[in-house]
Scaffold this motif. Structure first.
Motif, short mmCIF file in Angstrom:
data_model
loop_
_atom_site.label_atom_id
_atom_site.label_comp_id
_atom_site.label_asym_id
_atom_site.label_seq_id
_atom_site.Cartn_x
_atom_site.Cartn_y
_atom_site.Cartn_z
N HIS A 44 0.85 -1.19 0.00
CA HIS A 44 0.00 0.00 0.00
C HIS A 44 0.89 1.24 0.00
CE1 HIS A 44 -2.76 3.06 1.64
NE2 HIS A 44 -3.70 2.36 1.03
N GLU A 45 0.41 2.28 -0.66
CA GLU A 45 1.21 3.49 -0.82
C GLU A 45 1.75 4.01 0.51
OE1 GLU A 45 3.20 6.22 -2.95
OE2 GLU A 45 1.87 4.71 -3.83
N SER A 46 0.95 3.95 1.56
CA SER A 46 1.38 4.48 2.87
C SER A 46 2.40 3.59 3.56
CB SER A 46 0.16 4.68 3.77
OG SER A 46 -0.46 3.43 4.06
N LEU A 47 2.62 2.37 3.01
CA LEU A 47 3.52 1.42 3.66
C LEU A 47 4.77 1.13 2.82
CD1 LEU A 47 0.80 -1.13 4.84
CD2 LEU A 47 1.87 0.66 6.21
N ARG A 48 5.00 1.90 1.77
CA ARG A 48 6.10 1.60 0.86
C ARG A 48 7.47 1.66 1.54
NH1 ARG A 48 4.88 0.75 -4.22
NH2 ARG A 48 2.90 1.48 -5.07
N ASP A 49 7.62 2.54 2.53
CA ASP A 49 8.94 2.63 3.17
C ASP A 49 9.23 1.44 4.08
OD1 ASP A 49 7.02 3.35 4.96
OD2 ASP A 49 8.06 5.10 5.76
N LEU A 50 8.26 0.49 4.20
CA LEU A 50 8.52 -0.73 4.96
C LEU A 50 9.27 -1.77 4.13
CD1 LEU A 50 5.28 -1.69 6.97
CD2 LEU A 50 7.53 -1.12 7.89
N GLU A 51 9.35 -1.58 2.82
CA GLU A 51 9.92 -2.62 1.96
C GLU A 51 11.32 -3.05 2.37
OE1 GLU A 51 11.08 -3.41 -2.72
OE2 GLU A 51 9.35 -2.14 -2.23
N PRO A 52 12.26 -2.15 2.68
CA PRO A 52 13.59 -2.62 3.08
C PRO A 52 13.56 -3.53 4.31
CG PRO A 52 13.65 -0.28 2.55
CD PRO A 52 12.22 -0.67 2.58
N VAL A 53 12.69 -3.21 5.27
CA VAL A 53 12.58 -4.02 6.49
C VAL A 53 12.02 -5.39 6.16
CG1 VAL A 53 11.51 -4.17 8.77
CG2 VAL A 53 12.29 -1.95 7.91
N LEU A 54 10.98 -5.43 5.34
CA LEU A 54 10.37 -6.71 4.97
C LEU A 54 11.32 -7.55 4.11
CD1 LEU A 54 6.72 -5.55 4.14
CD2 LEU A 54 7.72 -6.16 6.35
N ARG A 55 12.04 -6.89 3.23
CA ARG A 55 12.99 -7.59 2.38
C ARG A 55 14.09 -8.26 3.22
NH1 ARG A 55 13.98 -7.26 -3.07
NH2 ARG A 55 12.42 -5.60 -3.24
N GLU A 56 14.56 -7.55 4.25
CA GLU A 56 15.58 -8.11 5.13
C GLU A 56 15.03 -9.29 5.93
OE1 GLU A 56 19.24 -8.64 7.05
OE2 GLU A 56 18.64 -7.63 5.20
N ALA A 57 13.76 -9.19 6.35
CA ALA A 57 13.14 -10.30 7.08
C ALA A 57 13.09 -11.55 6.21
CB ALA A 57 11.73 -9.91 7.53
N LEU A 58 12.78 -11.39 4.92
CA LEU A 58 12.79 -12.53 4.01
C LEU A 58 14.20 -13.10 3.85
CD1 LEU A 58 10.44 -11.52 1.04
CD2 LEU A 58 9.99 -13.20 2.81
N ARG A 59 15.15 -12.20 3.66
CA ARG A 59 16.52 -12.64 3.39
C ARG A 59 17.11 -13.45 4.54
NH1 ARG A 59 21.56 -11.71 4.34
NH2 ARG A 59 21.06 -10.22 5.97
N THR A 60 16.75 -13.09 5.77
CA THR A 60 17.31 -13.79 6.92
C THR A 60 16.66 -15.15 7.17
OG1 THR A 60 15.80 -12.61 8.40
CG2 THR A 60 17.98 -11.65 8.07
N ARG A 61 15.50 -15.40 6.57
CA ARG A 61 14.79 -16.64 6.88
C ARG A 61 14.59 -17.56 5.66
NH1 ARG A 61 9.82 -15.73 10.78
NH2 ARG A 61 10.33 -17.93 11.16
N LEU A 62 14.81 -17.04 4.47
CA LEU A 62 14.65 -17.85 3.27
C LEU A 62 15.92 -17.79 2.45
CD1 LEU A 62 11.07 -16.72 2.15
CD2 LEU A 62 11.66 -18.74 3.48
N ALA A 63 16.24 -18.89 1.77
CA ALA A 63 17.46 -18.94 0.96
C ALA A 63 17.17 -18.94 -0.53
CB ALA A 63 18.27 -20.18 1.33
N ARG A 64 16.05 -19.56 -0.93
CA ARG A 64 15.74 -19.67 -2.36
C ARG A 64 14.24 -19.51 -2.54
NH1 ARG A 64 17.47 -25.16 -4.67
NH2 ARG A 64 17.14 -24.12 -6.64
N GLY A 65 13.86 -19.18 -3.77
CA GLY A 65 12.45 -19.12 -4.11
C GLY A 65 12.06 -17.76 -4.69
N LYS A 66 11.08 -17.78 -5.57
CA LYS A 66 10.48 -16.54 -6.05
C LYS A 66 9.33 -16.21 -5.11
CE LYS A 66 8.34 -14.37 -10.08
NZ LYS A 66 7.89 -14.58 -11.48
#
Length: 292
Positions: A44-66
């Protein structure tokens, strides 16, 4: 919290929702197989600045996958909430009391008239930090559920692969048991052809021919490598952490040995075993494409 599993699939789906006075949040995460970790976000437009935080959460817990991640937000009917300025209302009340003391006959104002006084009613905007914190917590919950789903699917994949490994070992054992018969049959066929041709039997030439036949039919080395690869696949399945790429490599090695076995086959029995091996390996390879 995600369950413990040694094999994780890359295919899973999770959805979480939260309703609050300020609105509704919904998080969806979809995961499919991919050679590397490839996250995509729709926020959502009001939550766009959360993307770096969410991206890091994925990176620390997942290794592969789209990974397809969407975070939707629907605010309440208005993003502005009316509120009473208690300090301003108290000040007006004190002023009214003073007037009442000076002019007892004065008519006090109605509640609506009080609320219409300047500064009594004010507008409070939604606290965006509260909404973002709620979105992050909801995302973490969805990620936990996604990992649970990947682990459950991974357990099923591991069971299927183990059953195919058992079948591969059975085929290898079958070929081993046939080797003495195959060699003896080849020897007998060679002697029969020489007898029919009424050829002068040169003992040295005969021995050389028999050695050549034995070498062509000897697949002990291929069977040993097949057995070793089967053991390594089982070992990898028992290891923690990502293992899909290593397993995919082992499938290539298994297939190479099965092809060699097929090319060296001199009887129908070993040809059938080689074909069955390739079928089993392909079944495993297709499923391993989904393993993280």
């Amino acid at each position: 919290m995600a369950q413990v599993s040694r094999v994780h699939s890359m295919t899973a789906f999770a959805r979480t929702e939260q309703a609050a006075p300020w609105g509704t949040l919904q998080v969806e995460i979809r995961s499919v197989n991919q050679r590397y970790l490839e996250p995509h976000f729709r926020l959502h437009e009001s939550l766009r600045d959360l993307e770096p935080v969410l991206r890091e959460a994925l990176r620390t817990r997942l290794a592969r996958g789209k990974i397809e991640c969407s975070v939707r937000f629907e605010s309440a009917e208005t993003t502005q909430v009316p509120a009473v300025n208690a300090a301003r209302l108290a000040a007006i009340g004190e002023a009214l009391n003073a007037v009442q003391r000076q002019v007892p006959s004065a008519v006090p104002p109605t509640t609506l008239e009080l609320l219409n006084q300047p500064g009594v009613m004010e507008t409070q905007h939604l606290d965006q930090e509260v909404i973002k914190a709620g979105a992050k917590a909801l995302f973490d919950q969805a990620l936990d559920e996604l990992l649970d789903a990947r682990a459950r699917e991974g357990e099923k994949l591991a069971e299927m692969i183990e059953s195919r490994l058992t079948a591969v070992s059975e085929q290898v054992a079958t070929v081993r048991s046939l080797l003495p018969q195959i060699l003896e049959r080849q020897r007998a066929q060679l002697l029969e052809r020489l007898e029919i041709a009424r050829t002068e039997l040169d003992p040295q030439r005969l021995e050389a021919e028999l050695v050549l036949v034995a070498q062509k039919a000897d697949v002990d080395e291929e069977l040993d490598r097949l057995t070793a690869h089967v053991g390594e696949v089982s070992r990898q399945l028992a290891q923690k952490g990502p293992k899909g790429r290593r397993l995919d490599f082992l499938m290539q090695e298994l297939n190479r040995e099965a092809n060699t076995l097929s090319s060296k086959s001199v009887v129908a029995e070993t040809t059938r075993c080689a074909v069955e091996l390739k079928v089993l390996i392909e079944q495993m390879r297709e499923q391993i494409q989904n393993i993280e």
